[in-house]
Design an enzyme around this catalytic site. Structure first.
Site: not given
Length: 539
Positions: A61, A201, A220, A238, A242-243, A257, A323
């Site tokens: 980003r 996003k 988030h 990131s 969490k994933t 997410d 990704r």
């Protein structure tokens, strides 16, 4: 413009301001988008049928190039200390040039939903120059039934044109790259970047603006659910896991997410996952690895072998931020309805590169709000240019770049929901222990240990455990957990030098305090007292 495909005949390209000699392909499915992306030279096939694309100069980003139109709608509601402002005049000039650019090109349009809860969902229309971008956003958001497309009317429209170049003097931008958000009129323009995550996003940022007005908390975070219907939320920036941690074979995945929390419970905003793939392996993350091996998955900046087309997930030659985007149902135990009940547990993840935070701690409601507003993690040497040693990063609500309102708006919603439902809150360190990242004595917290600790929290094993109070952070740390090395539970014991540990911990406490100073006027007394203090850390 020439338009083909299933669409609302009364709300086509012209309704979005598009006109000219170009073409619009509406709501193409995966096979058609594959064919066009490959034929146009946008992407290649991996050995297993995933579509692999590269984004060029932008592999992440561009927050410095993201703007919100500052007008009577947003003047008093946007957190301008955290947002770049664009005047209405500059946006209108940008919009005119953007539409002129897009009107002469081939575009791909997708009509999609953001939000699994019908009462809260948003109709989103996305125009893209690239076919693979159309596949990406079709994968990440939720697809309406085919019968609903002829009557679809967007509430938010996104136009993504990587070939467009903004002009700073004319458009009020910082560079030729721009993400311009007009919240009053539901329009977002993305130009000068091919990084697909900007679209994802942008949707989340818009919902973060509108949902709080309905009393809904946008988050988030990842979410999963146990066999008894117990929902757990995983907040984290990131790289904090969490994933990985939410993709638990023993629990149903709600999403990885972005979620909302209403009075009815938790709902996934998306219909797909967007997982980092650097150093991905079948052993460490089998479900995510398996998802990358499907037709319909989009690999972004993943290196492919020149002959075999096998992905090399260990290579960062294209990007550290490589990704994979894939539909939620590529995870075997995912809840495709995207719905869950009221959360029973909240897990806040941090990757502490200073090596001083405990691997798990139980938080009071005030401490939970403090750490939610702080949103701490750390960068390590080599992840970004110029980073030579561990560097603290604080991102309010674990997602400040996507939060247009003041963090206290989201923090107060979270505090009220936690108090109303008696939610258990945990802080989990997935980072280093035994020293700072890069030290010879330091090691990354074993993923098996983290999984065991999180599992013990979620199954209730830690509720009645014996706890000690961390001398630096004032949080409750279990003294023993079955199957976990005792030294890992007490960071001081893992360091070769307790003095080095104490000095490093004090430094991090100072960074926490300095960061939180900006939030103190907006929080209650109990939250101000929940923060780490040098007085506590003194020995």
């Amino acid at each position: 413009m020439q338009e083909t495909g299933t669409r609302n005949p009364n709300h086509g390209a012209e309704a979005s301001g598009l006109s000219g000699s170009g073409k619009v392909f509406w709501n193409l499915t995966e096979p058609a988008l594959y064919e066009r992306a490959i034929a146009r030279g946008e992407a290649r096939l991996s050995d297993s049928g995933a579509l692999s694309a590269e984004t060029g100069a932008h592999t992440g980003r561009s927050p410095a190039d993201r703007f919100i139109v500052r007008d009577e709608t947003t003047e008093e509601t946007v957190w301008w200390d955290n947002s770049n402002a664009m005047s209405r005049e500059n946006f209108e000039a940008l919009k005119a040039d953007f539409l002129a650019h897009a009107g002469g090109r081939t575009l791909f349009a997708q009509d999609l939903h953001a939000g699994a809860d019908p009462a809260q969902r948003l109709n989103v229309r996305v125009f893209t120059e690239h076919a693979w971008h159309s596949l990406f956003i079709r994968t990440l958001l939720r697809r309406p039934a085919g019968a609903d497309l002829p009557g679809f009317a967007p509430q938010l429209t996104i136009m993504c044109a990587p070939a467009f170049r903004a002009e700073p003097e004319k458009h009020g931008t910082r560079s030729s790259t721009v993400i311009a958000c007009d919240y009053a009129n539901g329009l977002i323009l993305i130009g000068g970047t091919a990084y697909a995550g900007e679209m994802k996003k942008s949707v989340f940022g818009y919902l973060n603006y509108v949902l709080p007005e309905r009393g809904v908390l946008p988050m988030h975070c990842a979410a999963n659910m146990g066999e008894q219907g117990d929902v757990a939320l995983f907040f984290g920036l990131s790289g904090t896991g969490k994933t990985t941690l939410s993709a638990d074979p023993a629990r149903a995945l709600i999403g990885d997410d972005e979620h909302g929390w209403s009075r009815e419970g938790v709902f996934n905003i998306e219909g797909g996952c967007y997982a980092k793939t650097i150093r991905l392996s079948a052993d460490s993350e089998p479900q995510i690895f398996a998802a990358t091996r499907h037709f319909g998955t989009v690999l972004e900046n993943v290196v492919l072998d020149g002959e075999s087309r096998v992905p090399d997930f260990d290579s960062a030659a294209l990007a550290e931020n490589a990704r994979a985007a894939y539909p939620l149902d590529f995870i075997a135990n995912a809840r495709t309805d995207g719905l869950g009940g009221i959360p029973r547990h909240i897990v806040m993840l941090t990757c502490d590169a200073f090596g001083v935070m405990p691997p798990i701690a139980r938080l009071t409601p005030a401490q939970a709000m403090y750490h939610f507003l702080s949103g701490y993690t750390a960068k390590v040497a080599g992840t970004e240019a110029g980073v030579k040693e561990p560097q603290a990063t604080f991102s309010a609500c674990f997602g400040a770049p996507f939060m247009p309102r003041h963090p206290s708006v989201y923090g107060n919603l979270l505090r009220d929901l936690v108090a109303e439902h008696g939610v258990e809150c945990w802080l989990v360190n997935t980072g280093w222990t035994g020293g700072k990242a890069g030290d010879a004595s330091a090691r990354r917290m074993p993923i098996e240990t983290t999984r065991r600790l999180v599992g013990a929290a979620l199954d209730g094993s830690l509720i009645d455990a014996e706890y000690r109070t961390d001398p630096h952070f004032g949080i409750a740390v279990p003294t023993a957990v079955e199957g976990v090395e005792p030294r890992l539970l007490d960071p001081a014991r893992a360091w070769a030098s307790r003095m080095d540990y104490a000095m490093t911990a004090r430094r991090l406490v100072t960074l926490f305090s300095d960061n939180f100073a900006r939030f103190e006027p907006a929080v209650d007394e109990d939250v101000r007292h929940a923060q780490p203090r040098m007085a506590i850390a003194a020995e």
